[in-house]
Scaffold this active site. Structure first.
Site, PDB file in Angstrom:
ATOM      1  CG  HIS A   1      10.548   9.146  -3.040  1.00 14.02           C
ATOM      2  ND1 HIS A   1      10.683   7.874  -2.548  1.00 14.02           N
ATOM      3  CD2 HIS A   1       9.208   9.382  -3.073  1.00 14.02           C
ATOM      4  CE1 HIS A   1       9.503   7.357  -2.301  1.00 14.02           C
ATOM      5  NE2 HIS A   1       8.582   8.260  -2.614  1.00 14.02           N
ATOM      6  NE  ARG A   2      15.218  14.108  -8.278  1.00 16.84           N
ATOM      7  CZ  ARG A   2      16.084  13.791  -9.239  1.00 16.84           C
ATOM      8  NH1 ARG A   2      17.362  13.678  -8.966  1.00 16.84           N
ATOM      9  NH2 ARG A   2      15.667  13.598 -10.453  1.00 16.84           N
TER      10      ARG A   2
ATOM     11  CG  ASP B   1      13.854  10.073   2.303  1.00 17.39           C
ATOM     12  OD1 ASP B   1      14.252  10.998   3.043  1.00 17.39           O
ATOM     13  OD2 ASP B   1      12.665   9.694   2.249  1.00 17.39           O
TER      14      ASP B   1
ATOM     15  CB  SER C   1       3.370  -0.269   2.705  1.00 16.28           C
ATOM     16  OG  SER C   1       3.926  -0.398   1.409  1.00 16.28           O
ATOM     17  N   GLY C   2       6.405   1.411   3.091  1.00 17.68           N
ATOM     18  CA  GLY C   2       7.838   1.215   3.263  1.00 17.68           C
ATOM     19  C   GLY C   2       8.534   0.606   2.063  1.00 17.68           C
TER      20      GLY C   2
ATOM     21  CB  ALA D   1       6.591  10.492 -10.181  1.00 17.30           C
TER      22      ALA D   1
ATOM     23  CB  ALA E   1      -0.909  -0.003   1.233  1.00 19.85           C
TER      24      ALA E   1
ATOM     25  CG  ASP F   1      10.191   4.533  -6.198  1.00 17.16           C
ATOM     26  OD1 ASP F   1       8.976   4.262  -6.165  1.00 17.16           O
ATOM     27  OD2 ASP F   1      10.805   5.025  -5.240  1.00 17.16           O
TER      28      ASP F   1
END
Length: 174
Positions: free
Chosen positions: A49-50, A52, A12-13, A35, A9, A83
Site C-alpha cells: 500500500h505504501r 502504491d 475490490s479497488g 492496520a 469486498a 484506510d
C-alpha cells in the site's frame, strides 16, 4: 467540508479509488493507516500500500484513536484517507495494546465524519454478504462492522460501492 465512504469486498479497488480521488484533488494528502503489522503477510500488505502511494503523501499510523486523528489532520486543503475501518474495528475488538470503550470510540468517529473540518475519504470492507460465521466472536465482529458501515454511510456526503474495480455511487449529497 465533505466526507466520502468507499465500501466493497477485499481486493475490490477501494484503496486505488481513494488514491485516485485524492490525487485528482491536487490537495495535500494524509493517509491514516489503521492496520497493525502483527505478521509477515500484514507487513507485506502495508508495504505494498505504501509503495502504491505517491511519495509526497504522508502516512500516519493510527490503530486506535481514529476520531482524534481525523480531527487533527483534516483541514482545508488536505485530503485525509482513512484506510480502513475494518482493520480499526478489528483492533478495537481484538487488540491487546489498549483497553477501549468500543461504543464511545464508534460514536466519536461517526460524529467527526458528520461534517468533518476537511475532505475525508473513508474505506471499509463489506464482509456481511457471505455465510454467517460459525463462531460467536466472528459473528459479533461482522455484525459490528455492518452496523458501523451503516452509520458511516448515513453521515457521509457520498457513498460508493466498489466491485471488481468499478465504482457504483450509492449516495451523493454534494
Amino acid at each position: 467540508m465533505t466526507s466520502e465512504f468507499l465500501v466493497g469486498a477485499a481486493r475490490s479497488g477501494k484503496s486505488r479509488h481513494a488514491s485516485t480521488l485524492a490525487a485528482e484533488s491536487g490537495d495535500r494528502v494524509i493517509v491514516l493507516a489503521t492496520a497493525i503489522a502483527g505478521d509477515a503477510e500484514t507487513r507485506a500488505r502495508i508495504a505494498r500500500h505504501r509503495a502504491d502511494r505517491p511519495r509526497e503523501w504522508a502516512t500516519v499510523e493510527e490503530p486506535y484513536d481514529l476520531a482524534n486523528a481525523v480531527r487533527r489532520h483534516a483541514a482545508d486543503g488536505t485530503v485525509v484517507i482513512v484506510d480502513c475501518l475494518t482493520m480499526w474495528l478489528a483492533n478495537l475488538h481484538y487488540g491487546v495494546d489498549r483497553p477501549t470503550d468500543r461504543e464511545r470510540e464508534l460514536d466519536e468517529l461517526v460524529g467527526v465524519l458528520d461534517g468533518p473540518p476537511g475532505r475525508v475519504v473513508v474505506i471499509s470492507n463489506e464482509i456481511g454478504a457471505g455465510v454467517v460465521p460459525a463462531d460467536p466472536h466472528s459473528r459479533a465482529f461482522v455484525d459490528d462492522l455492518g452496523r458501523l458501515n451503516q452509520r458511516v454511510a448515513a453521515v457521509c456526503d457520498r457513498v460508493t460501492l466498489l466491485a471488481v474495480g468499478l465504482p457504483l455511487v450509492l449516495k451523493d449529497m454534494r
